[in-house]
Design a protein around this motif. Structure first.
Motif, short mmCIF file in Angstrom:
data_model
loop_
_atom_site.label_atom_id
_atom_site.label_comp_id
_atom_site.label_asym_id
_atom_site.label_seq_id
_atom_site.Cartn_x
_atom_site.Cartn_y
_atom_site.Cartn_z
N TYR A 1 -7.64 8.05 6.37
CA TYR A 1 -6.60 8.88 6.98
C TYR A 1 -7.33 9.79 7.96
O TYR A 1 -8.09 10.67 7.52
CB TYR A 1 -5.86 9.70 5.93
N ARG B 1 -10.97 10.89 7.35
CA ARG B 1 -11.23 10.93 5.90
C ARG B 1 -11.13 9.51 5.34
O ARG B 1 -10.06 8.92 5.27
CB ARG B 1 -10.21 11.85 5.23
N VAL C 1 -10.94 6.94 2.51
CA VAL C 1 -10.49 7.01 1.12
C VAL C 1 -10.95 5.78 0.33
O VAL C 1 -11.45 5.90 -0.78
CB VAL C 1 -8.95 7.16 1.06
N PRO D 1 -11.16 11.30 -10.16
CA PRO D 1 -10.69 12.65 -9.84
C PRO D 1 -9.53 12.65 -8.86
O PRO D 1 -9.30 11.66 -8.16
CB PRO D 1 -11.93 13.32 -9.22
N SER D 2 -8.82 13.75 -8.85
CA SER D 2 -7.72 13.93 -7.90
C SER D 2 -8.26 13.78 -6.48
O SER D 2 -9.33 14.29 -6.17
CB SER D 2 -7.13 15.32 -8.14
N GLY D 3 -7.52 13.05 -5.65
CA GLY D 3 -7.94 12.85 -4.26
C GLY D 3 -8.88 11.69 -4.07
O GLY D 3 -9.31 11.40 -2.95
N ALA D 4 -9.21 10.95 -5.15
CA ALA D 4 -10.16 9.84 -5.04
C ALA D 4 -9.57 8.63 -4.32
O ALA D 4 -10.31 7.78 -3.83
CB ALA D 4 -10.65 9.43 -6.43
N GLY D 5 -8.23 8.55 -4.29
CA GLY D 5 -7.62 7.40 -3.60
C GLY D 5 -6.85 6.48 -4.53
O GLY D 5 -6.46 5.37 -4.13
N LYS D 6 -6.59 6.91 -5.76
CA LYS D 6 -5.93 6.04 -6.75
C LYS D 6 -4.50 5.69 -6.31
O LYS D 6 -4.10 4.53 -6.37
CB LYS D 6 -5.91 6.74 -8.13
N SER D 7 -3.75 6.71 -5.88
CA SER D 7 -2.37 6.44 -5.44
C SER D 7 -2.39 5.58 -4.18
O SER D 7 -1.55 4.68 -4.02
CB SER D 7 -1.62 7.74 -5.15
N THR D 8 -3.34 5.84 -3.31
CA THR D 8 -3.45 5.04 -2.08
C THR D 8 -3.64 3.56 -2.43
O THR D 8 -2.99 2.68 -1.84
CB THR D 8 -4.63 5.55 -1.23
P1 ADP Z 1 -5.43 10.29 -5.91
O1 ADP Z 1 -4.22 9.46 -6.23
O2 ADP Z 1 -6.69 9.72 -6.47
O3 ADP Z 1 -5.24 11.73 -6.31
P2 ADP Z 1 -4.63 9.85 -3.16
O4 ADP Z 1 -4.67 8.40 -2.99
O5 ADP Z 1 -3.28 10.49 -3.38
O6 ADP Z 1 -5.62 10.30 -4.33
O7 ADP Z 1 -5.26 10.56 -1.90
C1 ADP Z 1 -6.58 10.29 -1.46
C2 ADP Z 1 -6.89 11.11 -0.23
O8 ADP Z 1 -6.13 10.66 0.88
C3 ADP Z 1 -6.57 12.60 -0.38
O9 ADP Z 1 -7.57 13.33 0.30
C4 ADP Z 1 -5.23 12.72 0.32
O10 ADP Z 1 -5.06 14.01 0.82
C5 ADP Z 1 -5.34 11.71 1.41
N1 ADP Z 1 -4.03 11.12 1.76
C6 ADP Z 1 -3.24 10.38 0.95
N2 ADP Z 1 -2.14 9.95 1.58
C7 ADP Z 1 -2.21 10.46 2.85
C8 ADP Z 1 -1.37 10.37 4.01
N3 ADP Z 1 -0.24 9.67 4.00
N4 ADP Z 1 -1.80 11.01 5.11
C9 ADP Z 1 -2.96 11.68 5.14
N5 ADP Z 1 -3.81 11.80 4.09
C10 ADP Z 1 -3.44 11.20 2.97
#
Ligand code: ADP
Length: 229
Positions: free
Chosen positions: A14, A17, A19, A38-45
């Motif tokens: 992103y 950054r 991910v 950890p939070s922000g690692a990219g799991k949801s992504t």
């Molecule tokens: P996790 O699920 O492990 O907490 P995420 O996958 O939600 O992590 O997010 C990983 C990183 O990507 C974070 O730094 C988040 O801020 C960034 N991020 C996620 N989605 C977006 C988006 N749509 N636009 C910009 N940054 C994003």
């Protein structure tokens, strides 16, 4: 038809950054995998890319005969409605619909992409939704509205809804994250039993080590890559 999941060399950034940094994983039909980190690692992504809700910069995702990478429009909609199921931390039930009507929502999405369902189809779909209600232990709450259900019961409806169209793969993003410990265990049990019953694979993001231990394997997302735990 085999519905193995194969994720190869996913890269996702992103802005500047990064991910995901060339992440790969495979998951056999019916297998379960926990993803921690950890939070922000990219799991949801990762889950969003596998579910065709987000797009990787490079790399491929294949689920059985479905080439997820690059699908758009109605093909992507059909994949999300019929091939994968989603359970999120929030239940996202529609407050104005009853429990059984909420479970039927994915069927409505699928129907849009097919021919109009006949009366017989509708009766079959309602039977399916009722069967799922029973599987999650809420067979007598079909007409209850979300506001009349507890947090755990709402999430059980979300579990039933995720299975409505017989998905091959269940994508779960912290599905017990909003629940107390006891209720969380119950919901996890239901997810695993229902998925096993229906031969769906499970890819689950969780912060709960006990829940991760219930899955076949656990991997940790760190520095954009998955490592075995
Ligand atoms: P996790 O699920 O492990 O907490 P995420 O996958 O939600 O992590 O997010 C990983 C990183 O990507 C974070 O730094 C988040 O801020 C960034 N991020 C996620 N989605 C977006 C988006 N749509 N636009 C910009 N940054 C994003």
């Amino acid at each position: 038809m085999s519905m193995d999941l194969a994720v190869c060399n996913l890269v996702k950034a992103y802005g500047d950054r990064r991910v995901l940094s060339g992440l790969s994983l495979s998951l056999a039909v019916g297998a379960t995998l926990a993803v921690t980190g950890p939070s922000g690692a990219g799991k949801s992504t990762l889950l969003q890319i596998v579910g065709s809700l987000d797009v990787a910069d490079t790399g491929t995702v294949t689920l059985g005969e479905h080439q997820v990478t690059g699908i758009t429009g109605d093909a992507a909609a059909a994949f999300r409605a019929c091939v994968v199921g989603f359970i999120f931390q929030d239940h996202y039930l529609l407050p104005q619909l009853s429990a059984i009507e909420n479970i039927l929502v994915p069927a409505a999405a699928a129907a849009r992409l097919k021919s109009t369902p006949t009366k017989i189809d509708r009766a079959r779909l309602v039977d399916r939704a009722q069967t799922l209600l029973e599987k999650v232990g809420l067979g007598d709450r079909a007409s209850a509205f979300p506001a009349e259900l507890s947090g755990g019961e709402r999430q059980r409806i979300a579990v039933a809804r995720s299975m409505m169209n017989h998905p091959a793969l269940l994508l779960c993003d912290e599905p017990t994250g909003s629940l107390d410990e006891h209720t969380g265990h119950t919901v996890l049990d239901l997810i695993l039993h229902t998925a096993q019953d229906e031969n769906a694979s499970v890819l689950m993001v969780t912060h709960n080590a006990q829940h991760a231990a219930r899955m076949d394997r656990t991997m940790r997302l760190s520095d954009g890559l998955l490592v075995a735990v």
